[in-house]
Design a protein around this motif. Sequence first.
Motif, PDB file in Angstrom:
ATOM      1  N   GLU A   1      45.053 -10.777  25.230  1.00  0.00           N
ATOM      2  CA  GLU A   1      45.285  -9.672  24.307  1.00  0.00           C
ATOM      3  C   GLU A   1      46.074  -8.545  24.978  1.00  0.00           C
ATOM      4  O   GLU A   1      47.014  -7.998  24.400  1.00  0.00           O
ATOM      5  CB  GLU A   1      43.945  -9.145  23.781  1.00  0.00           C
ATOM      6  CG  GLU A   1      44.108  -8.067  22.718  1.00  0.00           C
ATOM      7  CD  GLU A   1      42.770  -7.635  22.128  1.00  0.00           C
ATOM      8  OE1 GLU A   1      42.760  -6.606  21.418  1.00  0.00           O
ATOM      9  OE2 GLU A   1      41.764  -8.321  22.374  1.00  0.00           O
ATOM     10  N   LEU A   2      45.708  -8.212  26.202  1.00  0.00           N
ATOM     11  CA  LEU A   2      46.401  -7.143  26.922  1.00  0.00           C
ATOM     12  C   LEU A   2      47.846  -7.536  27.220  1.00  0.00           C
ATOM     13  O   LEU A   2      48.773  -6.736  27.025  1.00  0.00           O
ATOM     14  CB  LEU A   2      45.664  -6.821  28.221  1.00  0.00           C
ATOM     15  CG  LEU A   2      46.296  -5.728  29.102  1.00  0.00           C
ATOM     16  CD1 LEU A   2      46.401  -4.406  28.336  1.00  0.00           C
ATOM     17  CD2 LEU A   2      45.495  -5.550  30.393  1.00  0.00           C
ATOM     18  N   LEU A   3      48.050  -8.759  27.667  1.00  0.00           N
ATOM     19  CA  LEU A   3      49.408  -9.207  27.976  1.00  0.00           C
ATOM     20  C   LEU A   3      50.276  -9.249  26.726  1.00  0.00           C
ATOM     21  O   LEU A   3      51.463  -8.916  26.765  1.00  0.00           O
ATOM     22  CB  LEU A   3      49.365 -10.583  28.638  1.00  0.00           C
ATOM     23  CG  LEU A   3      48.794 -10.606  30.066  1.00  0.00           C
ATOM     24  CD1 LEU A   3      48.741 -12.023  30.598  1.00  0.00           C
ATOM     25  CD2 LEU A   3      49.640  -9.735  31.000  1.00  0.00           C
ATOM     26  N   LEU A   4      49.678  -9.663  25.601  1.00  0.00           N
ATOM     27  CA  LEU A   4      50.430  -9.688  24.352  1.00  0.00           C
ATOM     28  C   LEU A   4      50.862  -8.279  23.943  1.00  0.00           C
ATOM     29  O   LEU A   4      51.976  -8.088  23.430  1.00  0.00           O
ATOM     30  CB  LEU A   4      49.585 -10.317  23.239  1.00  0.00           C
ATOM     31  CG  LEU A   4      50.278 -10.453  21.874  1.00  0.00           C
ATOM     32  CD1 LEU A   4      51.538 -11.304  21.980  1.00  0.00           C
ATOM     33  CD2 LEU A   4      49.308 -11.035  20.849  1.00  0.00           C
ATOM     34  N   THR A   5      50.021  -7.293  24.231  1.00  0.00           N
ATOM     35  CA  THR A   5      50.382  -5.901  23.935  1.00  0.00           C
ATOM     36  C   THR A   5      51.609  -5.485  24.726  1.00  0.00           C
ATOM     37  O   THR A   5      52.550  -4.896  24.180  1.00  0.00           O
ATOM     38  CB  THR A   5      49.204  -4.965  24.271  1.00  0.00           C
ATOM     39  OG1 THR A   5      48.071  -5.317  23.471  1.00  0.00           O
ATOM     40  CG2 THR A   5      49.580  -3.509  24.004  1.00  0.00           C
ATOM     41  N   TYR A   6      51.598  -5.786  26.024  1.00  0.00           N
ATOM     42  CA  TYR A   6      52.765  -5.465  26.856  1.00  0.00           C
ATOM     43  C   TYR A   6      53.992  -6.265  26.409  1.00  0.00           C
ATOM     44  O   TYR A   6      55.106  -5.735  26.360  1.00  0.00           O
ATOM     45  CB  TYR A   6      52.470  -5.747  28.328  1.00  0.00           C
ATOM     46  CG  TYR A   6      51.513  -4.756  28.956  1.00  0.00           C
ATOM     47  CD1 TYR A   6      51.739  -3.384  28.862  1.00  0.00           C
ATOM     48  CD2 TYR A   6      50.389  -5.188  29.662  1.00  0.00           C
ATOM     49  CE1 TYR A   6      50.864  -2.479  29.433  1.00  0.00           C
ATOM     50  CE2 TYR A   6      49.510  -4.283  30.243  1.00  0.00           C
ATOM     51  CZ  TYR A   6      49.749  -2.926  30.131  1.00  0.00           C
ATOM     52  OH  TYR A   6      48.885  -2.024  30.701  1.00  0.00           O
ATOM     53  N   ASP A   7      53.781  -7.533  26.096  1.00  0.00           N
ATOM     54  CA  ASP A   7      54.898  -8.383  25.660  1.00  0.00           C
ATOM     55  C   ASP A   7      55.601  -7.782  24.444  1.00  0.00           C
ATOM     56  O   ASP A   7      56.834  -7.701  24.396  1.00  0.00           O
ATOM     57  CB  ASP A   7      54.404  -9.795  25.327  1.00  0.00           C
ATOM     58  CG  ASP A   7      53.892 -10.528  26.554  1.00  0.00           C
ATOM     59  OD1 ASP A   7      53.993  -9.978  27.660  1.00  0.00           O
ATOM     60  OD2 ASP A   7      53.395 -11.656  26.387  1.00  0.00           O
ATOM     61  N   ASN A   8      54.820  -7.367  23.461  1.00  0.00           N
ATOM     62  CA  ASN A   8      55.391  -6.816  22.236  1.00  0.00           C
ATOM     63  C   ASN A   8      56.172  -5.528  22.499  1.00  0.00           C
ATOM     64  O   ASN A   8      57.182  -5.254  21.854  1.00  0.00           O
ATOM     65  CB  ASN A   8      54.292  -6.570  21.202  1.00  0.00           C
ATOM     66  CG  ASN A   8      53.725  -7.862  20.635  1.00  0.00           C
ATOM     67  OD1 ASN A   8      54.391  -8.899  20.641  1.00  0.00           O
ATOM     68  ND2 ASN A   8      52.489  -7.817  20.157  1.00  0.00           N
ATOM     69  N   GLN A   9      55.697  -4.735  23.465  1.00  0.00           N
ATOM     70  CA  GLN A   9      56.381  -3.492  23.800  1.00  0.00           C
ATOM     71  C   GLN A   9      57.712  -3.748  24.512  1.00  0.00           C
ATOM     72  O   GLN A   9      58.634  -2.935  24.423  1.00  0.00           O
ATOM     73  CB  GLN A   9      55.489  -2.616  24.686  1.00  0.00           C
ATOM     74  CG  GLN A   9      54.263  -2.075  23.991  1.00  0.00           C
ATOM     75  CD  GLN A   9      53.358  -1.313  24.939  1.00  0.00           C
ATOM     76  OE1 GLN A   9      53.731  -0.980  26.066  1.00  0.00           O
ATOM     77  NE2 GLN A   9      52.136  -1.016  24.496  1.00  0.00           N
ATOM     78  N   MET A  10      57.810  -4.889  25.195  1.00  0.00           N
ATOM     79  CA  MET A  10      59.024  -5.205  25.950  1.00  0.00           C
ATOM     80  C   MET A  10      60.133  -5.768  25.077  1.00  0.00           C
ATOM     81  O   MET A  10      61.314  -5.704  25.453  1.00  0.00           O
ATOM     82  CB  MET A  10      58.698  -6.219  27.060  1.00  0.00           C
ATOM     83  CG  MET A  10      57.789  -5.690  28.143  1.00  0.00           C
ATOM     84  SD  MET A  10      57.243  -7.005  29.276  1.00  0.00           S
ATOM     85  CE  MET A  10      58.750  -7.358  30.155  1.00  0.00           C
TER      86      MET A  10
END
Length: 371
Positions: free
Chosen positions: A176-185
């Motif tokens: 979930e945390l990595l997906l949050t960063y992924d979407n921001q990138m």
Amino acid sequence: MLLNSIKLTNFKNYEALSLQFCDGINCFVGENGMGKTNLLDAIYLSCMTKNYFGLTDRQLVFHERDFFRIESNFEKEALQKVVAKFQKGKKKEITLNGKTYDKFSEHIGRFPIVMVSPDDIKVILEGSEVRRKFIDNVLSQEDPFYLKSLMDYNRILKQRNAALKSMKDRGGPDEELLLTYDNQMLEPAAFIHERRKAFLSDFIPVLKAMYLVISGGNEQVNCIYKSSLNDQPLALALKETRMKDFYLQYTSKGIHKDDLVFEFEDRPLKKFASQGQRKTFLLALKLAQFEFLRRKKGNAPILLLDDIFDKLDHLRVNKLVKLLTQESFGQVFITDTDESRMTNLVEKTDLNFLRFTIKEGKAYQEHEAQR
């Protein structure tokens, strides 16, 4: 756009120096180690807010002093004064006409500049990071939103990598945390990728043409853009490599891994080009950068050329000087160890010319040719 004058206080090997320049070619001559390159670096810092060679601000301070100051007076529609100052124990400060910048990024591109240095051989010999910095230097001067997108992407990437390292002892990735960063990138990455592609589409033909002119038309070069986003969207790449990234503890795909492949006669330039051919390529690369910025910004950038004659044969020197003496190149600053070389070459043209002799932190105007 012109740099009319510069005043240095406690900068590198200059305790105090004040110079005025012409609108053509300004040549700094002298033996190695006298401070010729330091003058170019002061000009570069005034335009880009940092020095060209990756030194800390403390390393730029004159021996045993605690501050430096650079005052540069530009002429761009109106007179504009840039002051860069640093004091030990404090942050560097950049002002434009007396107003202090909140963010240095606001200054980038206001006074476009291109520098050519022997240190640039790293672009050919070292890793992909150096070549990405070259692209970013060009596009950050041309497009403020590119610089903002790059800063946003790098900030999120740093956070994602820190998160990956913190997950080491958890037994698995925090999806979930990595997906949050992924979407921001995704948004800044897509913009940067498209801008790099568009830039290189315009840039590569100019690079080839510049190389042909300097080399005398006898050799062919090429540049190929490599990016994981050429093959698949970043969202998919990050999803596919999530477990790999967890074990590596860093982000293995993205625009921070982009690269340029330089070719010489359809073979790797790094392996098959001579020293003279490599230097010719570097000159062509930087002059193509100059031409790109000139077209996009509507006026000629300041051009800084440091020790460019070494390892160039007579033909290439003459071709290069012929290029530089065209009106489109505007104001040029050049260093040389030969007192008469540039004087003899430029006197055959209609350009204004100033020659300064540099010796142990002092500069003496020795020759002037005003047309």
